[in-house]
Design a protein around this motif. Structure first.
Motif, PDB file in Angstrom:
ATOM      1  N   ALA A  33      30.381  39.077  39.257  1.00 56.34           N
ATOM      2  CA  ALA A  33      30.183  40.514  39.049  1.00 56.34           C
ATOM      3  C   ALA A  33      31.491  41.283  39.142  1.00 56.34           C
ATOM      4  CB  ALA A  33      29.190  41.059  40.069  1.00 56.34           C
ATOM      5  N   ALA A  34      32.495  40.709  39.803  1.00 54.26           N
ATOM      6  CA  ALA A  34      33.803  41.375  39.918  1.00 54.26           C
ATOM      7  C   ALA A  34      34.655  41.189  38.682  1.00 54.26           C
ATOM      8  CB  ALA A  34      34.537  40.865  41.155  1.00 54.26           C
ATOM      9  N   GLY A  35      34.221  40.346  37.764  1.00 57.94           N
ATOM     10  CA  GLY A  35      34.941  40.169  36.508  1.00 57.94           C
ATOM     11  C   GLY A  35      36.270  39.463  36.677  1.00 57.94           C
ATOM     12  N   PRO A  36      37.028  39.351  35.574  1.00 58.76           N
ATOM     13  CA  PRO A  36      38.324  38.681  35.633  1.00 58.76           C
ATOM     14  C   PRO A  36      39.295  39.295  36.644  1.00 58.76           C
ATOM     15  CG  PRO A  36      37.623  38.908  33.363  1.00 58.76           C
ATOM     16  CD  PRO A  36      36.650  39.692  34.186  1.00 58.76           C
ATOM     17  N   ALA A  37      39.230  40.619  36.830  1.00 61.05           N
ATOM     18  CA  ALA A  37      40.119  41.257  37.811  1.00 61.05           C
ATOM     19  C   ALA A  37      39.844  40.713  39.211  1.00 61.05           C
ATOM     20  CB  ALA A  37      39.951  42.765  37.783  1.00 61.05           C
ATOM     21  N   GLY A  38      38.573  40.525  39.544  1.00 63.01           N
ATOM     22  CA  GLY A  38      38.226  39.963  40.830  1.00 63.01           C
ATOM     23  C   GLY A  38      38.652  38.511  40.950  1.00 63.01           C
TER      24      GLY A  38
END
Length: 229
Positions: A107-112
């Motif tokens: 859920a945090a996506g690639p940035a996470g």
């Protein structure tokens, strides 16, 4: 606003074959890796295969973060294990996938995902700065000292970013000095090649052929401490 103290100006090790790998080397490699991954297009497909390996790009970055944190953990106990890994509970999320205990929240996506990588890398850097040079800890390919675990961390970062960069169509050309020092510490069986340290490191890890050197189908590194470094 909270004022932040300026970060120390750490320089990588001297750019020569004889210099040992340092925590600054790994800090640089992780920073370059994070910058490269953040440059991926917003619509990049992280489910694409990571180069020629069997995992997708997302799982490969998770595996890299897991390696970095696991290597830090090996050096952490008062008496580091000599015959096994620190017994974290690990799992494989798909058949043939990496056996890991570090996973990023989708859920945090690639940035996470990149933050997870940075956090794991920072912990390995910090552990390498504080571990006693005489520390020895288990790896299947030899008992390593802190410099050995740094070199293994560098290797994982350099080559797995190559895999992910191939999958996402990103440029990745790490500094030659990092590659030379990694080769010198982990691959005493690999002679330097005229192609340069980065192509030689890719050849040493079975990822490419070189003129007169077919691609390796089997390979390993040597984590043991040697009298020559």
């Amino acid at each position: 606003m909270i004022d932040r103290a300026p970060e120390p100006d750490h320089a990588p090790a001297a750019d020569d074959d004889a210099a040992p790998v340092t925590a600054d080397d790994l800090a640089l490699a992780v920073r370059l890796a994070a910058d490269t991954l953040r440059a991926a297009p917003a619509d990049a497909d992280w489910s694409r295969p990571a180069g020629a390996i069997d995992w997708d790009c997302w799982a490969t970055v998770e595996h890299l973060a897991d390696d970095l944190l696991a290597y830090a953990a090996q050096l952490g106990p008062a008496a580091p294990p000599q015959d096994r890994y620190v017994p974290f509970l690990t799992t494989r999320r798909f058949p043939g996938g990496p056996n890991s205990f570090v996973f990023a929240d989708r859920a945090a996506g690639p940035a996470g995902l990149v933050q997870v990588l940075e956090a794991s890398g920072a912990l390995m850097v910090a552990m390498a700065r504080t571990a006693a040079p005489g520390t020895r800890a288990y790896h299947p390919w030899g008992l390593g000292d802190p410099a050995g675990f740094l070199a293994m961390s560098l290797l994982e970062t350099l080559v797995h970013l190559h895999d992910v960069a191939q999958g996402l169509g990103l440029p990745w050309a790490p500094p030659a000095g990092l590659c030379r020092r990694t080769l010198a510490r982990l691959f005493p069986d690999v002679a330097p090649d005229a192609a340069g340290p980065w192509p030689t490191l890719l050849w040493a890890t079975g990822r490419t052929a070189l003129p007169g050197r077919p691609a390796r189908t089997e390979w390993r590194w040597y984590a043991d401490v040697r009298s020559d470094g």
